[in-house]
Scaffold this active site. Sequence first.
Site, PDB file in Angstrom:
ATOM      1  N   CYS A  64      17.287  34.450  39.593  1.00  0.00           N
ATOM      2  CA  CYS A  64      16.107  33.789  38.900  1.00  0.00           C
ATOM      3  C   CYS A  64      16.277  33.647  37.675  1.00  0.00           C
ATOM      4  O   CYS A  64      17.243  34.169  36.891  1.00  0.00           O
ATOM      5  CB  CYS A  64      14.750  34.427  39.268  1.00  0.00           C
ATOM      6  SG  CYS A  64      14.603  35.306  41.037  1.00  0.00           S
ATOM      7  N   TRP A 101      14.917  32.600  43.041  1.00  0.00           N
ATOM      8  CA  TRP A 101      16.248  32.665  44.239  1.00  0.00           C
ATOM      9  C   TRP A 101      15.428  33.547  44.981  1.00  0.00           C
ATOM     10  O   TRP A 101      15.222  34.864  44.877  1.00  0.00           O
ATOM     11  CB  TRP A 101      17.276  33.265  43.563  1.00  0.00           C
ATOM     12  CG  TRP A 101      18.426  33.440  44.582  1.00  0.00           C
ATOM     13  CD1 TRP A 101      18.531  34.508  45.541  1.00  0.00           C
ATOM     14  CD2 TRP A 101      19.641  32.496  44.903  1.00  0.00           C
ATOM     15  NE1 TRP A 101      19.558  34.376  46.186  1.00  0.00           N
ATOM     16  CE2 TRP A 101      20.104  33.148  45.772  1.00  0.00           C
ATOM     17  CE3 TRP A 101      19.941  31.463  44.237  1.00  0.00           C
ATOM     18  CZ2 TRP A 101      21.367  32.778  46.568  1.00  0.00           C
ATOM     19  CZ3 TRP A 101      21.224  30.806  44.652  1.00  0.00           C
ATOM     20  CH2 TRP A 101      21.844  31.369  45.982  1.00  0.00           C
ATOM     21  N   ARG A 148      22.232  29.191  37.551  1.00  0.00           N
ATOM     22  CA  ARG A 148      22.011  30.356  38.447  1.00  0.00           C
ATOM     23  C   ARG A 148      21.552  30.490  39.803  1.00  0.00           C
ATOM     24  O   ARG A 148      21.574  31.504  40.620  1.00  0.00           O
ATOM     25  CB  ARG A 148      20.925  31.385  37.862  1.00  0.00           C
ATOM     26  CG  ARG A 148      21.042  31.502  36.215  1.00  0.00           C
ATOM     27  CD  ARG A 148      19.979  31.862  35.335  1.00  0.00           C
ATOM     28  NE  ARG A 148      19.407  33.112  35.656  1.00  0.00           N
ATOM     29  CZ  ARG A 148      19.839  34.359  34.552  1.00  0.00           C
ATOM     30  NH1 ARG A 148      20.792  34.079  33.767  1.00  0.00           N
ATOM     31  NH2 ARG A 148      19.533  35.471  35.112  1.00  0.00           N
ATOM     32  N   GLU A 170      45.179  49.020  33.250  1.00  0.00           N
ATOM     33  CA  GLU A 170      45.100  47.520  32.904  1.00  0.00           C
ATOM     34  C   GLU A 170      44.754  47.079  31.337  1.00  0.00           C
ATOM     35  O   GLU A 170      45.113  46.516  30.948  1.00  0.00           O
ATOM     36  CB  GLU A 170      43.952  47.154  33.933  1.00  0.00           C
ATOM     37  CG  GLU A 170      44.119  45.859  34.739  1.00  0.00           C
ATOM     38  CD  GLU A 170      43.096  45.266  35.431  1.00  0.00           C
ATOM     39  OE1 GLU A 170      42.128  45.845  35.899  1.00  0.00           O
ATOM     40  OE2 GLU A 170      43.445  43.937  35.907  1.00  0.00           O
ATOM     41  N   ASN A 201      12.534  38.306  37.417  1.00  0.00           N
ATOM     42  CA  ASN A 201      13.847  38.506  37.988  1.00  0.00           C
ATOM     43  C   ASN A 201      14.452  39.806  38.513  1.00  0.00           C
ATOM     44  O   ASN A 201      14.004  40.873  37.793  1.00  0.00           O
ATOM     45  CB  ASN A 201      14.717  37.864  36.823  1.00  0.00           C
ATOM     46  CG  ASN A 201      16.108  37.776  37.267  1.00  0.00           C
ATOM     47  OD1 ASN A 201      16.607  37.869  38.367  1.00  0.00           O
ATOM     48  ND2 ASN A 201      16.865  37.411  36.318  1.00  0.00           N
ATOM     49  N   GLY A 202      14.993  39.829  39.801  1.00  0.00           N
ATOM     50  CA  GLY A 202      15.441  41.151  40.096  1.00  0.00           C
ATOM     51  C   GLY A 202      14.662  41.720  41.348  1.00  0.00           C
ATOM     52  O   GLY A 202      14.173  40.744  42.129  1.00  0.00           O
ATOM     53  N   GLU A 217      40.612  52.574  41.924  1.00  0.00           N
ATOM     54  CA  GLU A 217      40.200  51.673  41.194  1.00  0.00           C
ATOM     55  C   GLU A 217      39.872  52.121  39.642  1.00  0.00           C
ATOM     56  O   GLU A 217      40.286  51.643  38.690  1.00  0.00           O
ATOM     57  CB  GLU A 217      38.710  51.349  41.524  1.00  0.00           C
ATOM     58  CG  GLU A 217      37.993  49.992  40.624  1.00  0.00           C
ATOM     59  CD  GLU A 217      38.368  48.751  40.307  1.00  0.00           C
ATOM     60  OE1 GLU A 217      39.615  48.673  41.008  1.00  0.00           O
ATOM     61  OE2 GLU A 217      38.055  48.076  39.824  1.00  0.00           O
ATOM     62  N   HIS A 237      49.855  68.443  47.772  1.00  0.00           N
ATOM     63  CA  HIS A 237      50.955  67.751  48.355  1.00  0.00           C
ATOM     64  C   HIS A 237      51.895  67.067  47.213  1.00  0.00           C
ATOM     65  O   HIS A 237      52.698  66.445  47.738  1.00  0.00           O
ATOM     66  CB  HIS A 237      50.587  66.940  49.591  1.00  0.00           C
ATOM     67  CG  HIS A 237      49.586  67.384  50.798  1.00  0.00           C
ATOM     68  ND1 HIS A 237      50.462  68.502  51.361  1.00  0.00           N
ATOM     69  CD2 HIS A 237      48.306  67.472  50.958  1.00  0.00           C
ATOM     70  CE1 HIS A 237      49.438  68.809  52.371  1.00  0.00           C
ATOM     71  NE2 HIS A 237      48.192  68.425  51.959  1.00  0.00           N
ATOM     72  N   LYS A 240      41.833  50.231  36.557  1.00  0.00           N
ATOM     73  CA  LYS A 240      41.172  49.776  35.483  1.00  0.00           C
ATOM     74  C   LYS A 240      41.899  50.303  34.104  1.00  0.00           C
ATOM     75  O   LYS A 240      41.881  49.426  33.401  1.00  0.00           O
ATOM     76  CB  LYS A 240      39.612  50.068  35.565  1.00  0.00           C
ATOM     77  CG  LYS A 240      38.699  49.155  35.277  1.00  0.00           C
ATOM     78  CD  LYS A 240      38.105  48.300  36.174  1.00  0.00           C
ATOM     79  CE  LYS A 240      39.562  47.318  36.605  1.00  0.00           C
ATOM     80  NZ  LYS A 240      38.571  46.431  37.640  1.00  0.00           N
ATOM     81  N   LYS A 296      43.884  36.150  34.763  1.00  0.00           N
ATOM     82  CA  LYS A 296      42.573  36.395  35.465  1.00  0.00           C
ATOM     83  C   LYS A 296      42.761  35.740  37.056  1.00  0.00           C
ATOM     84  O   LYS A 296      42.456  36.285  37.829  1.00  0.00           O
ATOM     85  CB  LYS A 296      41.443  35.550  34.703  1.00  0.00           C
ATOM     86  CG  LYS A 296      40.120  35.761  35.648  1.00  0.00           C
ATOM     87  CD  LYS A 296      39.497  36.997  35.435  1.00  0.00           C
ATOM     88  CE  LYS A 296      38.336  37.217  36.221  1.00  0.00           C
ATOM     89  NZ  LYS A 296      38.065  38.785  36.454  1.00  0.00           N
TER      90      LYS A 296
HETATM   91  O1  M6R Z   1      40.876  36.656  42.017  1.00  0.00           O
HETATM   92  P1  M6R Z   1      41.292  38.060  43.039  1.00  0.00           P
HETATM   93  O2  M6R Z   1      40.226  38.937  43.349  1.00  0.00           O
HETATM   94  O3  M6R Z   1      41.996  37.517  44.216  1.00  0.00           O
HETATM   95  O4  M6R Z   1      42.324  38.887  42.130  1.00  0.00           O
HETATM   96  C1  M6R Z   1      43.145  39.957  42.702  1.00  0.00           C
HETATM   97  C2  M6R Z   1      43.501  40.754  41.603  1.00  0.00           C
HETATM   98  O5  M6R Z   1      44.390  39.999  40.672  1.00  0.00           O
HETATM   99  C3  M6R Z   1      42.441  41.387  40.531  1.00  0.00           C
HETATM  100  O6  M6R Z   1      41.738  42.128  41.265  1.00  0.00           O
HETATM  101  C4  M6R Z   1      42.914  42.329  39.437  1.00  0.00           C
HETATM  102  O7  M6R Z   1      43.778  43.207  40.189  1.00  0.00           O
HETATM  103  C5  M6R Z   1      42.148  42.671  38.369  1.00  0.00           C
HETATM  104  N1  M6R Z   1      42.739  42.292  36.968  1.00  0.00           N
HETATM  105  C6  M6R Z   1      41.715  43.846  38.467  1.00  0.00           C
HETATM  106  O8  M6R Z   1      40.606  44.370  37.896  1.00  0.00           O
END
Ligand code: M6R
Length: 609
Positions: A2, A74, A27, A489, A98-99, A482, A505, A486, A604
Amino acid sequence: MCGIVGILGHEPVAGALVEALRRLEYRGYDSAGVATLENGRLARRRAPGKLKNLEAVLAAEPLHGTSGIGHTRWATHGKPTETNAHPHANGRLAVVHNGIIENFRELRDELRGKGHAFESDTDTEVVAHLIADAMGGGLSPVDAVAASLPRLKGAFALAILFNGEEDLLIGARDGAPLVVGFGERNGDIYLGSDALALAPFTDELAYLDDGDFVILTRQGAEFRDARNQPVERRHVKTPTSVLLVDKGNYRHFMAKEIHEQPEVVARTLAHYLDMSEGRVALPFALPVDAAQLPQLTIAACGTAYIAGLVARYWFERFARLPVEIEVASEFRYREPPMRRGGMTLLISQSGETADTLACLRYAKAQGQKIVSVVNVATSTMARESDIAALTLAGPEIGVASTKAFTCQLALLACLALAFGRARGVLDKKQEAELVTELMAIPGLMAEAIRRENRIEMLAGNLSRARDVLYLGRGTSYPLALEGALKLKEISYIHAEGYAAGELKHGPIALVDKDLPVIVIAPHDGVYDKTLSNMQEVAARGGRLILITDADAPHDFGGDIETIAMPAMNVAFSAIVYAVPVQMIAYHTAVFMGKDADQPRNLAKSVTVE
Ligand code: M6R
């Protein structure tokens, strides 16, 4: 999501409110409305559908007040009708929201018991009645808001206009963004969901923090924190040209996107749940006979693949549906045999990832029905799928996926429940209980975000590590993957994620006093098992950091740092626990002076193999 706008001006504001709402159209919305004070009396105009419908209503019945609020809705609770459109009003005030107000049913019952009559199906209307009730008890508008806010559970932003109060507008924020704008002409003051809404009026802004509310008059803005104490909020200048990719008050897009999660997850859930009825309501028919489906295949890359790993637990548990999942780059070359009429689920933020797209095309050629979970509606994967199920995360600018991930999880949870119902595994009551748990997620995420200071304190130590180990069991195992992904990365620290039970193991050989071991362990059925693994680490001098529910016992005889999460029901804890996992990586990278938004070597959208 919203959109909210509010103005205390010197000219009639209805036109300006609609202009601001138009800038929030991106939005998404399905009805709109405004309220102004006409000679001190609240008057409102609302219309289902697009803003042009509201403009037509305003043309037929104009409003002339110089104080007002506006909203694009929304739909979450109740259909997109005029009655459900905001503002919601009673004799004392009008509110836009909103929410999600998670505890709206309890509050509505309580207020009905006191004689309040409700006209809409929305959760928002309880806010209007709650504050009116407090005012009926003799409190001033400001005190009534201060007394009512702590009673609201969920994630929300609010703007409130009061009958007979030409020079008062109150905004509140808890888990959904809200910004104050200071007009060039002395005394014009604005409230908006984001800076973009206010761009035509001002570039001088002050953002509310979570838990804040703000009292606006033409003399200025008085901010109060969650304890109702006066606080200062910094004024910032945001040129119009940068607003489309606005970082708001944040240093990086990644930080902004982490903070947006309560709102975008709520929005995604609202799209796939009927919150009033407490059931899943997919906006499409499943392309397969769910009851007969022998297996679900999932393929994705990176963080999207990890979302699939979490979802596997849910599909198997709630729908008793076996899941085959693999990283897309392996899946496509393995050329697995696939049954005609089966279903393949692809998960991708961008919808353009080359390996995932190749899997989509391969599965399609094998006669599978294709469902893609994508964040970009116009992407190739969305176009080539039988069903494109959209995550409503909004544009994700930071290279490290954060809000797209949690929106994927939210959507996948809804899909798993839909399959559970269709396969006769979940009855109505069980589905309703799980939907109630899901509805609590945005509020819990907002709570989790409040642990940020604690996480920032730990980041300095982590930044000195050469390697970091993440451990988890159940859905926390993929979260461990994850967390490691992260951290690698964006901080370039080497990190690995392991199933906690795998520790002895092999990876336990790495444990020494220099190895931070981050344990993701909600207080669930496998918590005690994870504690045993922690003992094994502590016995070898490892540095433990435990992320767990505040009420979980962790006295196991070793040194430990904890990040205490809100106590929660466990089925979907991964969506909430993703928040500290993301923040650990973010703050460690920032501490080390790395560019969290554009880490080296990464893109990205990965459109090459
Ligand atoms: O656009 P996608 O979700 O298909 O991208 C997949 C991966 O490239 C993406 O999740 C990547 O691992 C990110 N940089 C993780 O933070």
